[in-house]
Design a protein around this motif. Structure first.
Motif, PDB file in Angstrom:
ATOM      1  N   THR A 280       0.851  -1.189   0.000  1.00 57.08           N
ATOM      2  CA  THR A 280       0.000   0.000   0.000  1.00 57.08           C
ATOM      3  C   THR A 280       0.884   1.236   0.000  1.00 57.08           C
ATOM      4  O   THR A 280       1.892   1.279   0.714  1.00 57.08           O
ATOM      5  CB  THR A 280      -0.866   0.021   1.287  1.00 57.08           C
ATOM      6  N   MET A 281       0.476   2.240  -0.773  1.00 56.88           N
ATOM      7  CA  MET A 281       1.195   3.518  -0.700  1.00 56.88           C
ATOM      8  C   MET A 281       0.519   4.375   0.352  1.00 56.88           C
ATOM      9  O   MET A 281      -0.686   4.624   0.271  1.00 56.88           O
ATOM     10  CB  MET A 281       1.197   4.202  -2.055  1.00 56.88           C
ATOM     11  N   VAL A 282       1.290   4.777   1.364  1.00 55.93           N
ATOM     12  CA  VAL A 282       0.749   5.658   2.408  1.00 55.93           C
ATOM     13  C   VAL A 282       1.509   6.984   2.341  1.00 55.93           C
ATOM     14  O   VAL A 282       2.714   7.000   2.056  1.00 55.93           O
ATOM     15  CB  VAL A 282       0.873   5.035   3.825  1.00 55.93           C
ATOM     16  N   PRO A 283       0.811   8.095   2.565  1.00 51.98           N
ATOM     17  CA  PRO A 283       1.505   9.391   2.495  1.00 51.98           C
ATOM     18  C   PRO A 283       2.652   9.437   3.499  1.00 51.98           C
ATOM     19  O   PRO A 283       2.539   8.881   4.594  1.00 51.98           O
ATOM     20  CB  PRO A 283       0.420  10.404   2.897  1.00 51.98           C
ATOM     21  N   LYS A 284       3.707  10.137   3.128  1.00 53.78           N
ATOM     22  CA  LYS A 284       4.873  10.214   4.027  1.00 53.78           C
ATOM     23  C   LYS A 284       4.523  10.839   5.369  1.00 53.78           C
ATOM     24  O   LYS A 284       5.174  10.582   6.359  1.00 53.78           O
ATOM     25  CB  LYS A 284       5.976  11.035   3.367  1.00 53.78           C
ATOM     26  N   LYS A 285       3.481  11.678   5.389  1.00 55.82           N
ATOM     27  CA  LYS A 285       3.127  12.320   6.664  1.00 55.82           C
ATOM     28  C   LYS A 285       2.298  11.384   7.563  1.00 55.82           C
ATOM     29  O   LYS A 285       2.067  11.692   8.722  1.00 55.82           O
ATOM     30  CB  LYS A 285       2.375  13.629   6.418  1.00 55.82           C
ATOM     31  N   SER A 286       1.885  10.238   7.036  1.00 57.31           N
ATOM     32  CA  SER A 286       1.128   9.280   7.858  1.00 57.31           C
ATOM     33  C   SER A 286       2.058   8.660   8.902  1.00 57.31           C
ATOM     34  O   SER A 286       3.208   8.329   8.595  1.00 57.31           O
ATOM     35  CB  SER A 286       0.572   8.181   6.955  1.00 57.31           C
ATOM     36  N   PRO A 287       1.560   8.443  10.134  1.00 61.51           N
ATOM     37  CA  PRO A 287       2.413   7.750  11.120  1.00 61.51           C
ATOM     38  C   PRO A 287       2.849   6.372  10.637  1.00 61.51           C
ATOM     39  O   PRO A 287       3.924   5.894  10.994  1.00 61.51           O
ATOM     40  CB  PRO A 287       1.512   7.627  12.354  1.00 61.51           C
TER      41      PRO A 287
ATOM     42  N   GLY B 226     -10.826   3.387  -4.063  1.00 60.89           N
ATOM     43  CA  GLY B 226      -9.647   4.082  -3.558  1.00 60.89           C
ATOM     44  C   GLY B 226      -8.850   4.693  -4.700  1.00 60.89           C
ATOM     45  O   GLY B 226      -9.236   4.597  -5.871  1.00 60.89           O
ATOM     46  N   GLY B 227      -7.735   5.302  -4.340  1.00 57.08           N
ATOM     47  CA  GLY B 227      -6.818   5.797  -5.347  1.00 57.08           C
ATOM     48  C   GLY B 227      -5.819   4.695  -5.687  1.00 57.08           C
ATOM     49  O   GLY B 227      -5.582   3.783  -4.883  1.00 57.08           O
ATOM     50  N   TYR B 228      -5.256   4.756  -6.872  1.00 57.28           N
ATOM     51  CA  TYR B 228      -4.315   3.715  -7.316  1.00 57.28           C
ATOM     52  C   TYR B 228      -3.073   4.334  -7.928  1.00 57.28           C
ATOM     53  O   TYR B 228      -3.147   5.364  -8.608  1.00 57.28           O
ATOM     54  CB  TYR B 228      -4.973   2.807  -8.367  1.00 57.28           C
ATOM     55  N   TYR B 229      -1.978   3.665  -7.684  1.00 58.84           N
ATOM     56  CA  TYR B 229      -0.719   3.955  -8.383  1.00 58.84           C
ATOM     57  C   TYR B 229      -0.608   2.910  -9.490  1.00 58.84           C
ATOM     58  O   TYR B 229      -0.762   1.710  -9.229  1.00 58.84           O
ATOM     59  CB  TYR B 229       0.443   3.814  -7.396  1.00 58.84           C
TER      60      TYR B 229
ATOM     61  N   ILE C 154      -0.664  -0.489  -7.382  1.00 61.29           N
ATOM     62  CA  ILE C 154      -0.546  -0.462  -5.913  1.00 61.29           C
ATOM     63  C   ILE C 154      -1.643   0.451  -5.374  1.00 61.29           C
ATOM     64  O   ILE C 154      -1.820   1.580  -5.849  1.00 61.29           O
ATOM     65  CB  ILE C 154       0.849   0.046  -5.467  1.00 61.29           C
ATOM     66  N   ARG C 155      -2.357  -0.062  -4.382  1.00 61.45           N
ATOM     67  CA  ARG C 155      -3.455   0.740  -3.805  1.00 61.45           C
ATOM     68  C   ARG C 155      -2.892   1.835  -2.904  1.00 61.45           C
ATOM     69  O   ARG C 155      -1.853   1.646  -2.267  1.00 61.45           O
ATOM     70  CB  ARG C 155      -4.410  -0.172  -3.035  1.00 61.45           C
ATOM     71  N   ILE C 156      -3.614   2.955  -2.880  1.00 65.11           N
ATOM     72  CA  ILE C 156      -3.199   4.093  -2.053  1.00 65.11           C
ATOM     73  C   ILE C 156      -4.186   4.218  -0.899  1.00 65.11           C
ATOM     74  O   ILE C 156      -5.398   4.101  -1.103  1.00 65.11           O
ATOM     75  CB  ILE C 156      -3.201   5.396  -2.886  1.00 65.11           C
ATOM     76  N   GLU C 157      -3.676   4.425   0.294  1.00 61.89           N
ATOM     77  CA  GLU C 157      -4.550   4.650   1.454  1.00 61.89           C
ATOM     78  C   GLU C 157      -4.104   5.928   2.119  1.00 61.89           C
ATOM     79  O   GLU C 157      -2.930   6.063   2.481  1.00 61.89           O
ATOM     80  CB  GLU C 157      -4.414   3.515   2.475  1.00 61.89           C
ATOM     81  N   ASN C 158      -5.043   6.845   2.322  1.00 61.56           N
ATOM     82  CA  ASN C 158      -4.689   8.070   3.043  1.00 61.56           C
ATOM     83  C   ASN C 158      -4.936   7.889   4.535  1.00 61.56           C
ATOM     84  O   ASN C 158      -5.829   8.497   5.106  1.00 61.56           O
ATOM     85  CB  ASN C 158      -5.474   9.252   2.475  1.00 61.56           C
ATOM     86  N   LEU C 159      -4.163   7.024   5.134  1.00 62.68           N
ATOM     87  CA  LEU C 159      -4.362   6.699   6.549  1.00 62.68           C
ATOM     88  C   LEU C 159      -3.526   7.603   7.437  1.00 62.68           C
ATOM     89  O   LEU C 159      -2.447   7.994   7.061  1.00 62.68           O
ATOM     90  CB  LEU C 159      -3.975   5.246   6.794  1.00 62.68           C
TER      91      LEU C 159
END
Ligand SMILES: NC(=O)c1ccc[n+]([C@@H]2O[C@H](COP(=O)([O-])OP(=O)(O)OC[C@H]3O[C@@H](n4cnc5c(N)ncnc54)[C@H](OP(=O)(O)O)[C@@H]3O)[C@@H](O)[C@H]2O)c1
Length: 441
Positions: free
Chosen positions: A268-275, A348-351, A436-441
């Protein structure tokens, strides 16, 4: 409970010996906290003569785990053998039927047979505790089974396999290929000799199935978990994710949707600012979203002798203090049948990464295939053929493939799959598209 609580420990490998050491080292504190002396009354493994780095002569040896499970000399059977079927399951079942409490670290067994074992435990009026089975040393089961009971949980997710997280972290730090890092991880002891169970996502899926049951009051359903491992992740993906502001993690996610529960394990791609993006190396992390609590996130060691033994002892002390809870929060007869949300309806969003031949019309055809499925793109990065990216074989020849990376807006899994099938069938790409699925967690 009695002045003394007697343990039968079956399995003296990594976790079993960690448990023996902890009980010897922290004996005084454990006794005070438990309100009873915790005594090892019997131990069992396959090879009595194996040097386990500690003297076990003080403990009665059993060759047969079932004899230990049913022994009158024990109150709690601690199962640290492992495996979904076979001896571990037989011995646990026999212990429960014999009225012994059970503490186990065995996620594979529980993900498949947790419901029937819980029913036997309830019938016998004994505990079946399994803190160590989910994320090793992280006390997530206790948090879900006790602390969060006032909440309706909408989602539970996390990084639950240290081997995968170590490999992905190393790939990112060194720009190395998956295979190279796996070899290094095996040499350093961070990956098993047979790593398939970890890197293929099954280990995470076992843990996720247990968390799902605790989160949503349903029967554990391992077979409903959608699973993808990390084997297909390339340095190109890691670099592209980095450029786009993401990190790639193997996540387990269970979420309640209108059509049922989604359980999925995938890179999963998670934003760099995600914990989650900050969880590196062998560390694990589990998070729960509840309606009153918001998000609770626990971070720590998901495996290893000491952290896992710590969880096993927590479970033992609970029993010694007389705390006996239904294993999956509800009585097993009240657990709801699992209702699965189809993976194709996931939104969801996808890469997307394509290796596109440098031909006129290729890019327009790809854009059309995405438009046909009403997929809108947030960003597109196209490199020149032979771009200096790792993982791209052709270099600078006319017509050679060039990497194209796209990030989509919210769309459905069904749409993205249809678009990618059509793109592949059109013949403008020289390898299977990466998604690759993206999750804004
Ligand atoms: N390792 C971790 O970090 C970790 C973390 C969380 C959960 N867990 C779980 O904890 C459990 C144990 O894992 P582990 O890593 O400690 O495994 P391990 O090192 O392979 O140890 C397994 C032990 O079980 C014994 N055993 C196997 N088959 C047996 C049989 N038929 N009869 C009697 N003894 C038998 C082995 O005996 P011999 O030593 O004589 O061969 C060995 O002592 C598994 O369910 C695993 O998923 C492990």
């Amino acid at each position: 409970m009695a002045d003394t609580v007697r343990l039968g420990i079956a399995g003296l490998g990594t976790v079993g010996m960690g448990l023996v050491r902890l009980l010897e080292q922290n004996r005084g504190d454990v006794t005070k906290r438990a309100g009873s002396a915790i005594e090892i009354a019997g131990v069992c493994a396959r090879d009595r003569d194996l040097d386990r780095g500690a003297n076990l002569d003080a403990y009665t040896w059993f060759d047969d785990p079932i004899k230990l499970a049913e022994s009158d000399e024990i109150d709690i059977f601690v199962e640290l053998i492992g495996g979904e079927e076979g001896m571990a399951r037989d011995a646990v079942e026999r212990a429960l039927r014999a009225g012994k409490h059970v503490v186990t670290a065995n996620k594979a067994m529980l993900a498949h047979h947790g419901l029937s074992l819980a029913a036997i435990a309830e019938k016998s009026g004994v505990a079946l505790n399994f803190e160590a089975a989910v994320a090793g040393g992280i006390p997530i089961v206790k948090v879900m089974r006790e602390s969060l009971l006032g909440n309706r949980v909408s989602r539970v997710y996390g990084i639950m396999n240290g081997t995968c997280n170590y490999i992905l972290t190393q790939m990112e730090e060194k720009g190395s290929y998956f295979g190279e890092v796996l070899d290094e991880a095996q040499a350093a002891g961070f990956a098993e000799a047979d790593p398939a169970y970890d890197i293929g996502g099954q280990d995470t899926a076992h843990k996720l199935a247990l968390l799902t049951s605790l989160a949503f009051g349903t029967e554990a359903s391992f077979d409903s978990v959608y699973i993808e491992g990390i084997e297909q992740i390339t340095p190109t993906d890691i670099e592209a994710a980095d450029n786009l502001g993401y990190r790639i993690k193997l996540l387990g996610v269970a979420v309640q949707t209108e059509s049922g529960i989604e359980q999925r394990v995938h890179p999963t791609m998670v934003p760099k600012k995600s914990p989650l993006a900050e969880i590196n190396g062998v560390s694990n992390c589990v998070a729960v979203d509840g309606d009153f609590i918001g998000t609770v996130m626990l971070v720590g060691s998901g495996a290893g002798a000491n952290p896992t033994a710590s969880s096993v002892v927590g479970d033992i002390i609970d029993i010694a203090r007389g705390t006996i809870l239904p294993p999956f929060i509800h009585a097993s007869k009240d657990l709801l049948p699992y209702k699965q949300a189809a993976m194709r309806s996931h939104e969801g969003g996808y890469y997307i990464r394509l290796s596109v031949y440098d031909r006129s019309g290729a890019f327009a055809a790809i854009a059309q295939r995405m438009a046909d499925q009403e997929i809108s793109l947030e960003s597109i990065v196209q490199r020149r053929p032979g771009a200096e990216l790792p993982g791209i074989s052709a270099r600078g020849q006319a017509g050679a493939p060039a990497p194209v990376v796209m990030i989509t807006h919210q769309t459905s899994e069904a749409s993205i799959r249809k678009a990618l099938e059509a793109i592949e069938a059109d013949g403008h790409v020289d390898e299977k598209p990466q998604m690759i699925r993206i999750e804004n967690l």
